[in-house]
Scaffold this motif. Structure first.
Motif, PDB file in Angstrom:
ATOM      1  N   ILE A  13       0.843  -1.298  -0.041  1.00 27.50           N
ATOM      2  CA  ILE A  13       0.046   0.105  -0.070  1.00 27.50           C
ATOM      3  C   ILE A  13       0.813   1.144   0.036  1.00 27.50           C
ATOM      4  CG2 ILE A  13      -0.219   0.164   2.487  1.00 27.50           C
ATOM      5  CD1 ILE A  13      -3.051   1.215   1.852  1.00 27.50           C
ATOM      6  N   SER A  14       0.451   2.215  -0.702  1.00 28.90           N
ATOM      7  CA  SER A  14       1.065   3.626  -0.703  1.00 28.90           C
ATOM      8  C   SER A  14       0.747   4.054   0.612  1.00 28.90           C
ATOM      9  CB  SER A  14       0.919   4.326  -1.951  1.00 28.90           C
ATOM     10  OG  SER A  14      -0.431   5.091  -1.976  1.00 28.90           O
ATOM     11  N   MET A  15       1.872   5.277   1.024  1.00 27.20           N
ATOM     12  CA  MET A  15       1.615   6.105   2.124  1.00 27.20           C
ATOM     13  C   MET A  15       0.249   6.990   1.796  1.00 27.20           C
ATOM     14  SD  MET A  15       3.473   5.409   4.520  1.00 27.20           S
ATOM     15  CE  MET A  15       3.362   3.467   3.887  1.00 27.20           C
ATOM     16  N   ASP A  16      -0.064   7.404   0.707  1.00 26.75           N
ATOM     17  CA  ASP A  16      -1.356   8.358   0.403  1.00 26.75           C
ATOM     18  C   ASP A  16      -2.449   7.233   0.675  1.00 26.75           C
ATOM     19  OD1 ASP A  16       0.133  10.510  -0.047  1.00 26.75           O
ATOM     20  OD2 ASP A  16      -0.029  10.214  -2.462  1.00 26.75           O
ATOM     21  N   ASP A  17      -2.510   5.887  -0.030  1.00 22.02           N
ATOM     22  CA  ASP A  17      -3.577   4.977   0.316  1.00 22.02           C
ATOM     23  C   ASP A  17      -3.888   4.696   1.989  1.00 22.02           C
ATOM     24  OD1 ASP A  17      -4.455   5.174  -2.309  1.00 22.02           O
ATOM     25  OD2 ASP A  17      -3.234   3.292  -2.699  1.00 22.02           O
ATOM     26  N   LEU A  18      -2.713   4.550   2.332  1.00 25.23           N
ATOM     27  CA  LEU A  18      -2.889   4.317   3.918  1.00 25.23           C
ATOM     28  C   LEU A  18      -3.566   5.353   4.648  1.00 25.23           C
ATOM     29  CD1 LEU A  18      -2.037   2.418   6.207  1.00 25.23           C
ATOM     30  CD2 LEU A  18       0.104   3.454   6.406  1.00 25.23           C
ATOM     31  N   ALA A  19      -3.091   6.717   4.249  1.00 30.40           N
ATOM     32  CA  ALA A  19      -3.766   8.036   4.987  1.00 30.40           C
ATOM     33  C   ALA A  19      -5.238   8.027   4.505  1.00 30.40           C
ATOM     34  CB  ALA A  19      -2.720   8.887   4.465  1.00 30.40           C
ATOM     35  N   GLY A  20      -5.396   7.515   3.328  1.00 29.96           N
ATOM     36  CA  GLY A  20      -6.701   7.612   3.048  1.00 29.96           C
ATOM     37  C   GLY A  20      -7.650   6.530   3.799  1.00 29.96           C
ATOM     38  N   ALA A  21      -7.025   5.504   3.968  1.00 32.54           N
ATOM     39  CA  ALA A  21      -7.768   4.348   4.676  1.00 32.54           C
ATOM     40  C   ALA A  21      -7.836   4.730   6.213  1.00 32.54           C
ATOM     41  CB  ALA A  21      -6.981   2.900   4.523  1.00 32.54           C
ATOM     42  N   GLN A  22      -6.993   5.408   6.633  1.00 31.82           N
ATOM     43  CA  GLN A  22      -7.221   5.988   8.166  1.00 31.82           C
ATOM     44  C   GLN A  22      -8.343   7.038   8.006  1.00 31.82           C
ATOM     45  OE1 GLN A  22      -3.980   8.269   9.997  1.00 31.82           O
ATOM     46  NE2 GLN A  22      -4.371   7.286  11.701  1.00 31.82           N
ATOM     47  N   LYS A  23      -8.399   7.861   7.377  1.00 30.64           N
ATOM     48  CA  LYS A  23      -9.345   8.943   7.184  1.00 30.64           C
ATOM     49  C   LYS A  23     -10.659   8.191   6.921  1.00 30.64           C
ATOM     50  CE  LYS A  23      -6.443  12.596   5.423  1.00 30.64           C
ATOM     51  NZ  LYS A  23      -5.969  13.365   4.241  1.00 30.64           N
ATOM     52  N   GLU A  63     -18.820  -7.442  15.640  1.00 38.91           N
ATOM     53  CA  GLU A  63     -19.499  -7.378  14.677  1.00 38.91           C
ATOM     54  C   GLU A  63     -19.788  -5.716  14.149  1.00 38.91           C
ATOM     55  OE1 GLU A  63     -20.061 -11.197  16.336  1.00 38.91           O
ATOM     56  OE2 GLU A  63     -20.504  -8.958  17.264  1.00 38.91           O
ATOM     57  N   GLN A  64     -19.908  -4.874  15.282  1.00 43.48           N
ATOM     58  CA  GLN A  64     -20.256  -3.589  14.780  1.00 43.48           C
ATOM     59  C   GLN A  64     -18.865  -2.939  14.313  1.00 43.48           C
ATOM     60  OE1 GLN A  64     -19.688  -0.814  18.145  1.00 43.48           O
ATOM     61  NE2 GLN A  64     -21.495   0.207  17.773  1.00 43.48           N
ATOM     62  N   VAL A  65     -17.791  -3.326  14.925  1.00 47.82           N
ATOM     63  CA  VAL A  65     -16.381  -2.869  14.062  1.00 47.82           C
ATOM     64  C   VAL A  65     -16.394  -3.544  12.606  1.00 47.82           C
ATOM     65  CG1 VAL A  65     -13.893  -2.950  14.482  1.00 47.82           C
ATOM     66  CG2 VAL A  65     -15.473  -2.560  16.410  1.00 47.82           C
ATOM     67  N   GLN A  66     -16.856  -4.704  12.541  1.00 52.23           N
ATOM     68  CA  GLN A  66     -16.577  -5.173  11.166  1.00 52.23           C
ATOM     69  C   GLN A  66     -17.652  -4.577  10.030  1.00 52.23           C
ATOM     70  OE1 GLN A  66     -18.147  -9.185  12.121  1.00 52.23           O
ATOM     71  NE2 GLN A  66     -15.902  -9.997  12.200  1.00 52.23           N
ATOM     72  N   ARG A  67     -18.714  -4.097  10.804  1.00 52.83           N
ATOM     73  CA  ARG A  67     -19.625  -3.287  10.004  1.00 52.83           C
ATOM     74  C   ARG A  67     -19.031  -2.022   9.447  1.00 52.83           C
ATOM     75  NH1 ARG A  67     -24.110   0.148  11.619  1.00 52.83           N
ATOM     76  NH2 ARG A  67     -23.730  -0.850  13.814  1.00 52.83           N
ATOM     77  N   LEU A  68     -18.295  -1.383  10.562  1.00 54.69           N
ATOM     78  CA  LEU A  68     -17.582   0.077  10.096  1.00 54.69           C
ATOM     79  C   LEU A  68     -16.486  -0.141   9.050  1.00 54.69           C
ATOM     80  CD1 LEU A  68     -16.220   2.513  12.748  1.00 54.69           C
ATOM     81  CD2 LEU A  68     -15.053   1.551  10.742  1.00 54.69           C
ATOM     82  N   ASN A  69     -15.818  -1.145   9.258  1.00 51.89           N
ATOM     83  CA  ASN A  69     -14.728  -1.405   8.123  1.00 51.89           C
ATOM     84  C   ASN A  69     -15.462  -1.786   6.846  1.00 51.89           C
ATOM     85  OD1 ASN A  69     -12.010  -1.383   9.306  1.00 51.89           O
ATOM     86  ND2 ASN A  69     -13.139  -2.127  10.923  1.00 51.89           N
TER      87      ASN A  69
END
Length: 87
Positions: A13-23, A63-69
């Motif tokens: 993963i690129s650092m830009d994509d990693l930052a996007g995933a965190q956001k 399950e709630q955390v899975q739903r979020l992801n």
């Protein structure tokens, strides 16, 4: 509420994509909270050498955390109950 750890394989993963995933995780947690879910993003740790990423969430169930992801479109291998040992 409990702490849950989301294990991810993000090798390459690129650092830009990693930052996007965190956001996306932060934004989706906020949206769910606005709708009444008790859930929040705590933090992530990423090991770029092998692509492992561990993300911590405070929530009511795995399950709630899975739903979020799922709603955020974030890949994960599993969600487990964890202990946050930050001093």
């Amino acid at each position: 509420m409990s702490v849950f750890m989301v294990e991810r394989d993000l090798k390459g993963i690129s650092m830009d994509d990693l930052a996007g995933a965190q956001k996306a995780a932060i934004k989706t947690a906020a949206q769910m909270s606005d709708k009444g879910d008790k859930i929040s993003y705590i933090r992530s740790t990423f090991a770029p050498e092998d692509g492992r990423c561990m993300c911590l969430f405070d929530g009511e169930s795995a399950e709630q955390v899975q739903r979020l992801n799922d709603e955020a479109g974030l890949p994960y291998n599993r969600v487990v109950t964890a202990l946050d040992l930050t001093p």
